[in-house]
Every structure is written in structure tokens, then in C-alpha cells.
Scaffold this motif. Structure first.
Motif, PDB file in Angstrom:
ATOM      1  N   TRP A  91      20.688  47.045   8.852  1.00  0.00           N
ATOM      2  CA  TRP A  91      21.569  47.744   9.785  1.00  0.00           C
ATOM      3  C   TRP A  91      20.831  48.086  11.071  1.00  0.00           C
ATOM      4  N   ASP A  92      21.623  48.327  12.099  1.00  0.00           N
ATOM      5  CA  ASP A  92      21.128  48.719  13.412  1.00  0.00           C
ATOM      6  C   ASP A  92      20.767  50.208  13.369  1.00  0.00           C
ATOM      7  N   ARG A  93      19.476  50.498  13.444  1.00  0.00           N
ATOM      8  CA  ARG A  93      19.034  51.898  13.317  1.00  0.00           C
ATOM      9  C   ARG A  93      19.396  52.733  14.532  1.00  0.00           C
ATOM     10  N   GLU A  94      19.659  52.106  15.655  1.00  0.00           N
ATOM     11  CA  GLU A  94      20.093  52.868  16.820  1.00  0.00           C
ATOM     12  C   GLU A  94      21.559  53.282  16.697  1.00  0.00           C
ATOM     13  N   ARG A  95      22.267  52.645  15.799  1.00  0.00           N
ATOM     14  CA  ARG A  95      23.700  52.918  15.635  1.00  0.00           C
ATOM     15  C   ARG A  95      23.978  53.799  14.421  1.00  0.00           C
ATOM     16  N   TYR A  96      23.222  53.595  13.330  1.00  0.00           N
ATOM     17  CA  TYR A  96      23.479  54.327  12.097  1.00  0.00           C
ATOM     18  C   TYR A  96      22.186  54.941  11.569  1.00  0.00           C
ATOM     19  N   PRO A  97      22.227  56.165  11.080  1.00  0.00           N
ATOM     20  CA  PRO A  97      21.049  56.757  10.426  1.00  0.00           C
ATOM     21  C   PRO A  97      20.863  56.129   9.040  1.00  0.00           C
ATOM     22  N   ARG A  98      19.643  56.237   8.527  1.00  0.00           N
ATOM     23  CA  ARG A  98      19.337  55.632   7.236  1.00  0.00           C
ATOM     24  C   ARG A  98      20.228  56.183   6.119  1.00  0.00           C
ATOM     25  N   ALA A  99      20.488  57.472   6.142  1.00  0.00           N
ATOM     26  CA  ALA A  99      21.298  58.066   5.077  1.00  0.00           C
ATOM     27  C   ALA A  99      22.689  57.431   5.026  1.00  0.00           C
ATOM     28  N   ALA A 100      23.283  57.193   6.192  1.00  0.00           N
ATOM     29  CA  ALA A 100      24.612  56.577   6.233  1.00  0.00           C
ATOM     30  C   ALA A 100      24.551  55.138   5.723  1.00  0.00           C
ATOM     31  N   ALA A 101      23.484  54.413   6.084  1.00  0.00           N
ATOM     32  CA  ALA A 101      23.341  53.042   5.613  1.00  0.00           C
ATOM     33  C   ALA A 101      23.169  52.992   4.102  1.00  0.00           C
ATOM     34  N   GLU A 102      22.420  53.933   3.556  1.00  0.00           N
ATOM     35  CA  GLU A 102      22.226  53.962   2.107  1.00  0.00           C
ATOM     36  C   GLU A 102      23.529  54.299   1.380  1.00  0.00           C
ATOM     37  N   GLU A 103      24.347  55.175   1.951  1.00  0.00           N
ATOM     38  CA  GLU A 103      25.651  55.470   1.354  1.00  0.00           C
ATOM     39  C   GLU A 103      26.544  54.227   1.393  1.00  0.00           C
ATOM     40  N   ALA A 104      26.490  53.482   2.502  1.00  0.00           N
ATOM     41  CA  ALA A 104      27.276  52.254   2.600  1.00  0.00           C
ATOM     42  C   ALA A 104      26.798  51.212   1.591  1.00  0.00           C
ATOM     43  N   PHE A 105      25.486  51.154   1.376  1.00  0.00           N
ATOM     44  CA  PHE A 105      24.942  50.207   0.402  1.00  0.00           C
ATOM     45  C   PHE A 105      25.387  50.583  -1.012  1.00  0.00           C
ATOM     46  N   ALA A 106      25.407  51.866  -1.299  1.00  0.00           N
ATOM     47  CA  ALA A 106      25.890  52.312  -2.610  1.00  0.00           C
ATOM     48  C   ALA A 106      27.356  51.914  -2.812  1.00  0.00           C
ATOM     49  N   GLU A 107      28.155  52.043  -1.751  1.00  0.00           N
ATOM     50  CA  GLU A 107      29.556  51.611  -1.822  1.00  0.00           C
ATOM     51  C   GLU A 107      29.649  50.107  -2.054  1.00  0.00           C
ATOM     52  N   LEU A 108      28.799  49.356  -1.365  1.00  0.00           N
ATOM     53  CA  LEU A 108      28.772  47.903  -1.538  1.00  0.00           C
ATOM     54  C   LEU A 108      28.443  47.532  -2.979  1.00  0.00           C
ATOM     55  N   LEU A 109      27.403  48.145  -3.534  1.00  0.00           N
ATOM     56  CA  LEU A 109      26.978  47.807  -4.892  1.00  0.00           C
ATOM     57  C   LEU A 109      28.031  48.203  -5.922  1.00  0.00           C
ATOM     58  N   ALA A 110      28.673  49.346  -5.715  1.00  0.00           N
ATOM     59  CA  ALA A 110      29.713  49.774  -6.652  1.00  0.00           C
ATOM     60  C   ALA A 110      30.879  48.785  -6.645  1.00  0.00           C
ATOM     61  N   THR A 111      31.263  48.332  -5.459  1.00  0.00           N
ATOM     62  CA  THR A 111      32.355  47.356  -5.356  1.00  0.00           C
ATOM     63  C   THR A 111      31.956  46.037  -5.994  1.00  0.00           C
ATOM     64  N   LEU A 112      30.729  45.609  -5.749  1.00  0.00           N
ATOM     65  CA  LEU A 112      30.265  44.342  -6.293  1.00  0.00           C
ATOM     66  C   LEU A 112      30.196  44.391  -7.814  1.00  0.00           C
ATOM     67  N   ARG A 113      29.674  45.483  -8.341  1.00  0.00           N
ATOM     68  CA  ARG A 113      29.589  45.617  -9.802  1.00  0.00           C
ATOM     69  C   ARG A 113      30.975  45.659 -10.443  1.00  0.00           C
ATOM     70  N   ARG A 114      31.911  46.290  -9.745  1.00  0.00           N
ATOM     71  CA  ARG A 114      33.272  46.372 -10.285  1.00  0.00           C
ATOM     72  C   ARG A 114      33.877  44.965 -10.385  1.00  0.00           C
ATOM     73  N   HIS A 115      33.638  44.139  -9.373  1.00  0.00           N
ATOM     74  CA  HIS A 115      34.190  42.789  -9.395  1.00  0.00           C
ATOM     75  C   HIS A 115      33.467  41.884 -10.391  1.00  0.00           C
ATOM     76  N   LEU A 116      32.140  42.002 -10.464  1.00  0.00           N
ATOM     77  CA  LEU A 116      31.351  41.056 -11.247  1.00  0.00           C
ATOM     78  C   LEU A 116      30.998  41.574 -12.637  1.00  0.00           C
ATOM     79  N   GLY A 117      31.290  42.842 -12.901  1.00  0.00           N
ATOM     80  CA  GLY A 117      30.968  43.393 -14.205  1.00  0.00           C
ATOM     81  C   GLY A 117      29.497  43.620 -14.416  1.00  0.00           C
TER      82      GLY A 117
END
Length: 430
Positions: A401-427
Motif C-alpha cells: 500500500w501507499d504509505r503516504e495515503r494510508y497508515p499501517r494500521a488501516a492497511a493491516e485491517e484491510a489485509f485482515a478483511e482480505l484474508l477473511a474473505t479469501l478464507r470464506r471462499h476457499l475454505g
């Protein structure tokens, strides 16, 4: 009916290539290659879009002089690694010349080897070499880190495998006779591939294709505050997760699942629940009958991601397959079609997704030693968020992610959302 962008380019290229004052042999470019050159010229920094791979070798394994000879022999066999990608009279072309290669040791002290290599790659010379092999190690390191980096105009997923395999073969054959393929044969193979790709792109700029993309992308709009300035983000961070490999019939659902997971992550970061986001992903391959030449034969496809809960894989997959039926439509034609349907969209992307099947890329082996691939943060991004997925013995997912646009904490929350969605689809287990 407006003229095809590809057809107009080919007409300008032919006029330029056959002019009496044409300086050297000029070859045409694919749509992706043209976009890279045009974007470079518009970027205030004028920097090259680079595709790097990093490999760790035990200290003393890599003979830099031998690697240099191997790289030159490899480049001599591939027109995309000879000469330069340039613009003549407003027309992007490949001007053939001698092997465009740099092989060098990067001084790591006082920085660590990854930092030293990142700095060297960020400082890619304007109109510099197409292929750079840079080796670095700090004084006390037991391993050396080798960067194999290419101008993106010469590189797509298939090209990465050709480079790692080609370097291994030419390194092992140091001092032996060169292959029988002549430069002329290599040029004609490259020309055949590019002309085949151009024909596919011209044919795909049809009324039916424009209607498809107009309907798919009509709801796209720019983010609040308008389009982002031209040029890539250069201050970037990365988070990484390894998931189990997907096997059997479920492999066909990996890419749609990734699309939905990236959409969930970008919506989490975007913060505007009412906007349809534009996600881009590269797709494509060599035209039918084309030789395995180095180059960039990809198109960037656009996936509209509306707000709301994750969709089912069946619906996602159906839309994705429909889009792949129009995958050769040049990006500029897609943007034009969307705007004709009322989209307030300039073509900028909210997120990027790249997917690589590691079974298709041979490892880099130098004199019997297999390089251990390393993934480094800090690569420039053409969108505020980019997700890379590599499918081999496991599914390696990286979010940058672009660090000038998003703080690390927000990026990590987005990554957690990504992984949760991916795990839900792929089991996949949490």
C-alpha cells in the motif's frame, strides 16, 4: 464509429519504420508496452516501471563475471533485451541494438542488502538497460541477495520463467558454443508475436466489445477529490500471509475469490461505501502459434467492485468469464467505452491484483545452487493498494500500500478483511 486506437498506432509505426531516415531497425509494440512508455513520459519522475525478482544465494556462490556473460548471451537471443524501448516522433517503438544489460555489485554498507537493492532499483536510469542483475550483501551476511529486474515493457509472467530458465542455461553453458538460432530468426519470431497480438487487439476493439465494457463499467467514478496525480506511489509498505495451496477443482475458483477479497480490502480502506471501485488485473498470453519470446503481451482488465457484502463465487466467476471473452480489448478503448456510457472515470485504478502460478516459472539455478526467492517491500505501486498472489506449494498473498495515503494500521485491517474473505471462499483455516 471512431477508428481503432491499435489500427491508428500501427499506421503510424509503419510510416515511421519505412521512412528513409529511420535510424536502425524498429519493431512495433503491444498495447501494454505502449502504455508503459506513455505513462513513463507523463510521470513527473520519468521512471521506469520495473518487475523485480529477488533470490538469496550462499555467499560466494554467484560468479558475477560469469553471470554477466550469461546475461549478455541471453539478451542476444531476445529482441526485447536488445536496444531500447523509446518514442520516435510520438510513436512508441523498440529500436534494436546491442544487448541492453547491466550486471553489477551494489555496495550494501552501511545499509542492509535489501535496502541497498531497493535504492538501486528506484534509481533505474532513464532510457537505461532493459535487464539489470544486481548483487548485494552486507559485510557479515552469510547470504548474498541477487535482484533480477526487467523493464516491464519486456516482461510479463511468461517472460519471468524464460529469464530464470535462460539465465540458468546460459550460466551453466559458460564458454560453450552459442545456440544455432540467429538474430534474424529471433527478430522475426518477436515480430510475428507482436503483430499477432496487435491483430488481436485491433479485432477486439469491436462494437460488441465496447458495448460489453460500457455496460460493465458505466457506474465507475473518480474518488472524492478527483483523479490521483500521474505517477506511481514510491513510499510503500507490505504485509504477507501464507495460506494452504488450493487443489483439485477448487483451483478454478482462486482468481474470482481473490478479486472479491481485494474488493473487500479496498472498500475497507476507501471509506466511501457508496462508490463502485475500479480494480485492475493483468491477463493474457502469447498469440496462437507464437514462439515463447520475451516481451509484455498482457492487457489490464478492469473489474468493477460495488459496495455491499461479498458475492458468491458462481456470480463472480460468471462475470469474470464474460470479461475474459473481451480480454484483448485495449485498455484505452475500455476507458473510452466506459466514459461513453456516462462513467465519470479517467482510467485510474483503486487497486491492482496480480496472480502467478509458480509451477510455470522454473527456479533460478546457478551452477547447481537453487536461489531462494525473497519478497521485498518497497516496490513502487501504480495504485494505492496492490495485492500479489503466488500459487505454488502454498498460496502466498502479499498486500502493498501507499504509505503516504494510508497508515499501517488501516492497511493491516484491510489485509485482515482480505484474508477473511479469501478464507470464506476457499475454505482455508484461519
Amino acid at each position: 464509429m471512431h477508428p481503432s486506437i491499435t489500427a491508428a498506432y500501427l499506421a503510424r509505426y509503419r510510416s515511421l519504420a519505412t521512412a528513409p531516415d529511420a535510424a536502425g531497425e524498429l519493431l512495433p509494440l503491444t498495447g501494454a508496452q505502449r502504455r508503459f512508455l506513455i505513462t513513463r513520459r507523463r510521470d513527473p519522475r520519468g521512471r521506469t516501471d520495473v518487475v523485480p525478482l529477488f533470490f538469496a544465494f550462499p555467499r560466494g556462490t554467484v560468479d558475477l563475471a560469469r553471470l554477466g556473460r550469461a546475461a549478455v548471451r541471453l539478451a542476444d537471443r531476445h529482441p526485447a533485451l536488445r536496444g531500447e524501448f523509446t518514442v520516435r516522433r510520438g510513436t512508441p517503438v523498440l529500436r534494436l541494438g546491442e544487448p541492453s544489460v547491466e550486471v553489477a555489485r551494489v555496495v550494501a554498507e552501511p545499509a542492509d542488502a535489501p535496502t541497498a537493492l531497493r535504492r538501486a532499483l528506484l534509481d533505474w536510469p532513464v532510457d537505461g538497460p532493459v535487464l539489470r542483475l544486481l548483487l548485494a550483501a552486507a559485510p557479515d551476511d552469510e547470504e548474498e541477495l541477487l535482484a533480477v529486474a526487467l523493464d516491464h515493457a519486456a516482461c510479463d509472467e511468461q517472460s519471468l520463467g524464460l529469464v530464470t530458465d535462460g539465465l540458468a542455461v546460459t550460466y551453466a553453458a559458460d564458454g560453450q558454443a552459442a545456440p544455432a538460432t540467429t538474430r534474424g530468426e529471433a527478430v522475426e519470431a518477436y515480430r510475428f508475436a507482436v503483430e499477432g497480438q496487435s491483430a488481436a487487439e485491433a479485432n477486439a476493439a469491436s462494437g460488441a466489445a465496447r458495448a460489453h465494457w460500457a455496460a460493465r463499467l458505466a457506474a465507475l467514478g473518480e474518488p472524492p477529490g478527483g483523479a490521483r496525480p500521474a505517477g506511481a506511489a514510491w513510499s510503500t509498505g507490505m504485509v504477507v500471509e501464507r495460506l494452504p495451496a488450493v487443489t483439485g477443482a477448487a483451483r478454478g475458483g482462486v482468481f474470482p475469490a481473490l478479486l472479491d477479497a481485494v474488493a473487500a480490502a479496498v472498500h475497507r480502506l476507501d471509506g466511501d461505501g457508496d462508490r463502485v471501485l475500479a480494480l485492475g488485473y493483468p491477463w493474457g498470453g502469447r498469440p496462437a502459434g507464437a514462439a515463447p519470446v520475451l516481451g509484455c503481451f498482457l492487457n489490464t482488465l478492469v473489474h468493477p467492485a460495488p459496495p455491499g457484502p461479498p458475492r458468491g463465487l458462481d456470480a463472480l466467476g460468471a462475470d469474470w468469464w464474460d470479461d475474459l471473452d473481451h480480454a484483448d480489448t485495449p485498455y484505452d478503448e475500455v476507458v473510452r467505452a466506459a466514459r461513453s456510457a456516462g462513467a465519470g472515470w479517467s482510467g485510474t485504478l483503486d487497486g491492482l491484483l496480480t496472480f502467478e502460478d509458480l509451477h510455470r516459472r522454473p527456479p533460478l539455478v546457478l551452477d547447481g545452487t537453487v536461489g531462494r526467492e525473497v519478497h521485498l517491500a518497497g516496490r513502487p505501486l501504480a495504485a494505492p493498494l496492490a495485492v500479489s498472489a503466488s500459487h505454488g506449494e502454498d498460496l502466498l498473498v502479499r498486500l502493498a500500500w501507499d504509505r503516504e495515503r494510508y497508515p499501517r494500521a488501516a492497511a493491516e485491517e484491510a489485509f485482515a478483511e482480505l484474508l477473511a474473505t479469501l478464507r470464506r471462499h476457499l475454505g482455508a483455516p484461519a
